[in-house]
Design a protein around this motif. Sequence first.
Motif, PDB file in Angstrom:
ATOM      1  N   ASN A   1       0.850  -1.191   0.000  1.00 33.03           N
ATOM      2  CA  ASN A   1       0.000   0.000   0.000  1.00 33.03           C
ATOM      3  C   ASN A   1       0.886   1.242   0.000  1.00 33.03           C
ATOM      4  N   LEU A   2       0.626   2.168  -0.927  1.00 33.63           N
ATOM      5  CA  LEU A   2       1.432   3.382  -1.054  1.00 33.63           C
ATOM      6  C   LEU A   2       0.594   4.611  -0.701  1.00 33.63           C
ATOM      7  N   ALA A   3       1.091   5.411   0.236  1.00 33.64           N
ATOM      8  CA  ALA A   3       0.461   6.685   0.587  1.00 33.64           C
ATOM      9  C   ALA A   3       1.303   7.816   0.003  1.00 33.64           C
ATOM     10  N   ILE A   4       0.677   8.672  -0.806  1.00 35.55           N
ATOM     11  CA  ILE A   4       1.345   9.859  -1.354  1.00 35.55           C
ATOM     12  C   ILE A   4       0.952  11.060  -0.483  1.00 35.55           C
ATOM     13  N   VAL A   5       1.923  11.656   0.179  1.00 36.74           N
ATOM     14  CA  VAL A   5       1.662  12.769   1.096  1.00 36.74           C
ATOM     15  C   VAL A   5       2.061  14.081   0.421  1.00 36.74           C
ATOM     16  N   PRO A   6       1.113  15.025   0.244  1.00 35.01           N
ATOM     17  CA  PRO A   6       1.478  16.346  -0.312  1.00 35.01           C
ATOM     18  C   PRO A   6       2.284  17.135   0.715  1.00 35.01           C
ATOM     19  N   PHE A   7       3.479  17.532   0.344  1.00 36.43           N
ATOM     20  CA  PHE A   7       4.412  18.101   1.320  1.00 36.43           C
ATOM     21  C   PHE A   7       4.820  19.536   0.981  1.00 36.43           C
ATOM     22  N   THR A   8       4.306  20.093  -0.107  1.00 41.32           N
ATOM     23  CA  THR A   8       4.758  21.416  -0.558  1.00 41.32           C
ATOM     24  C   THR A   8       4.499  22.498   0.487  1.00 41.32           C
ATOM     25  N   GLU A   9       3.301  22.508   1.035  1.00 42.12           N
ATOM     26  CA  GLU A   9       2.937  23.563   1.994  1.00 42.12           C
ATOM     27  C   GLU A   9       3.818  23.497   3.240  1.00 42.12           C
ATOM     28  N   ILE A  10       4.054  22.287   3.735  1.00 44.14           N
ATOM     29  CA  ILE A  10       4.912  22.133   4.918  1.00 44.14           C
ATOM     30  C   ILE A  10       6.329  22.588   4.590  1.00 44.14           C
ATOM     31  N   GLN A  11       6.819  22.204   3.427  1.00 45.92           N
ATOM     32  CA  GLN A  11       8.173  22.577   3.012  1.00 45.92           C
ATOM     33  C   GLN A  11       8.310  24.101   2.911  1.00 45.92           C
ATOM     34  N   ASP A  12       7.281  24.750   2.372  1.00 45.30           N
ATOM     35  CA  ASP A  12       7.322  26.216   2.261  1.00 45.30           C
ATOM     36  C   ASP A  12       7.340  26.871   3.636  1.00 45.30           C
ATOM     37  N   GLU A  13       6.552  26.359   4.563  1.00 47.72           N
ATOM     38  CA  GLU A  13       6.493  26.933   5.917  1.00 47.72           C
ATOM     39  C   GLU A  13       7.820  26.756   6.644  1.00 47.72           C
TER      40      GLU A  13
ATOM     41  N   GLY B   1      10.704  26.634   5.162  1.00 46.86           N
ATOM     42  CA  GLY B   1      11.606  27.605   4.529  1.00 46.86           C
ATOM     43  C   GLY B   1      11.407  29.012   5.046  1.00 46.86           C
ATOM     44  N   LYS B   2      10.160  29.388   5.356  1.00 43.76           N
ATOM     45  CA  LYS B   2       9.861  30.741   5.838  1.00 43.76           C
ATOM     46  C   LYS B   2      10.237  30.953   7.293  1.00 43.76           C
TER      47      LYS B   2
ATOM     48  N   GLU C   1      18.042  28.613   7.774  1.00 41.53           N
ATOM     49  CA  GLU C   1      18.388  27.887   6.547  1.00 41.53           C
ATOM     50  C   GLU C   1      19.298  26.694   6.818  1.00 41.53           C
ATOM     51  N   ASP C   2      20.207  26.849   7.801  1.00 42.05           N
ATOM     52  CA  ASP C   2      21.142  25.766   8.119  1.00 42.05           C
ATOM     53  C   ASP C   2      20.413  24.516   8.613  1.00 42.05           C
ATOM     54  N   TYR C   3      19.202  24.692   9.162  1.00 38.49           N
ATOM     55  CA  TYR C   3      18.463  23.564   9.730  1.00 38.49           C
ATOM     56  C   TYR C   3      17.312  23.102   8.829  1.00 38.49           C
ATOM     57  N   PHE C   4      17.224  23.663   7.629  1.00 36.96           N
ATOM     58  CA  PHE C   4      16.086  23.380   6.758  1.00 36.96           C
ATOM     59  C   PHE C   4      15.938  21.877   6.487  1.00 36.96           C
ATOM     60  N   THR C   5      17.003  21.239   6.029  1.00 35.62           N
ATOM     61  CA  THR C   5      16.918  19.818   5.681  1.00 35.62           C
ATOM     62  C   THR C   5      16.621  18.970   6.906  1.00 35.62           C
ATOM     63  N   LEU C   6      17.253  19.295   8.033  1.00 36.74           N
ATOM     64  CA  LEU C   6      17.053  18.519   9.262  1.00 36.74           C
ATOM     65  C   LEU C   6      15.596  18.597   9.713  1.00 36.74           C
ATOM     66  N   ILE C   7      15.034  19.794   9.712  1.00 38.69           N
ATOM     67  CA  ILE C   7      13.654  19.964  10.174  1.00 38.69           C
ATOM     68  C   ILE C   7      12.675  19.327   9.183  1.00 38.69           C
ATOM     69  N   MET C   8      12.964  19.448   7.905  1.00 39.59           N
ATOM     70  CA  MET C   8      12.113  18.819   6.898  1.00 39.59           C
ATOM     71  C   MET C   8      12.073  17.302   7.109  1.00 39.59           C
ATOM     72  N   ARG C   9      13.213  16.704   7.351  1.00 41.47           N
ATOM     73  CA  ARG C   9      13.253  15.255   7.585  1.00 41.47           C
ATOM     74  C   ARG C   9      12.538  14.886   8.881  1.00 41.47           C
TER      75      ARG C   9
END
Length: 291
Positions: free
Chosen positions: A241-253, A255-256, A260-268
């Motif tokens: 079973n595959l769940a596709i999660v829309p992540f654009t809005e979270i990623q934008d928030e 980023g805002k 910046e140094d913690y962007f990838t860590l927090i996204m993960r």
Amino acid sequence: MIFHAFLIKYAEIAIKGKNRYLFEDALVKQMNIALSKIEGDYRVVKEQGRVYVFCPEEYDFEEAVAALKTVFGIVYICPVVIYEDKGFEQMRSDVVEYMKNVHPDYHGTFKVYTRRAKKSYPVNSMEVSARIGESILDAFPEAKVDVHQPELTVSVEIREKIYVYSKSIKGPGGMPVGTNGKAMLLLSGGIDSPVAAWTMAKRGLRLDAIHFASPPYTSPRAELKVRTLLKKVAAYSGAINLAIVPFTEIQDEIGKNCPEDYFTLIMRRMMMRISEKLARNSGSLALITGE
């Protein structure tokens, strides 16, 4: 030569205790699923400590082997020729006939291994092996017996009929899918996560998967690639079973509002939090990542 059956050999399942039958039943179930995808009426049978696949009269040998190679838990696939039990002398002739068909002009070392599942058979296993070995030597004068490190082992199983085999085709090994619970896979478009999925399925885990889509940062082709990779894994693991999660809005928030140094860590971190919640809701016991 037409092989009438396959003897299926497993490894780890054999060390299980009183619940060993549960693992054998899971293996049989997965084999039936794999063989149902190809043409032919195959029968998978547990019989006196063995698992056999009995083949239809006409079938595609390579197709059947390819299907069995997708079943985790199988260590070796041994093509078997079955003869009617018409007495000991006829058995000797049948094994020689087998050798001439499967190993023509054989000139290496060999031994005969006999297993009497039919304990009422009047000749003991050692004598059967010795006498059949004599017959093979008569038919193949350049062959030699080596009971310690033979190049070829001819196995004879005495049941209601006589089962003869000498070839072992390597299977994927591992444990049958579903015998170790379920886990959630974080699936990207790279190679690491599909390899992790295959490896964990080999340990008996049933899989669900989650993919984070971030259009326009990720393209529709990325989702297509994920589904293609998942299909390849599913050939071994069964349906995922595959769940596709829309992540654009979270990623934008992120980023805002985050350094910046913690962007990838927090996204993960956010991906892991979402995955954990979905995993708990689906009954998964662990998360799997490419790391």
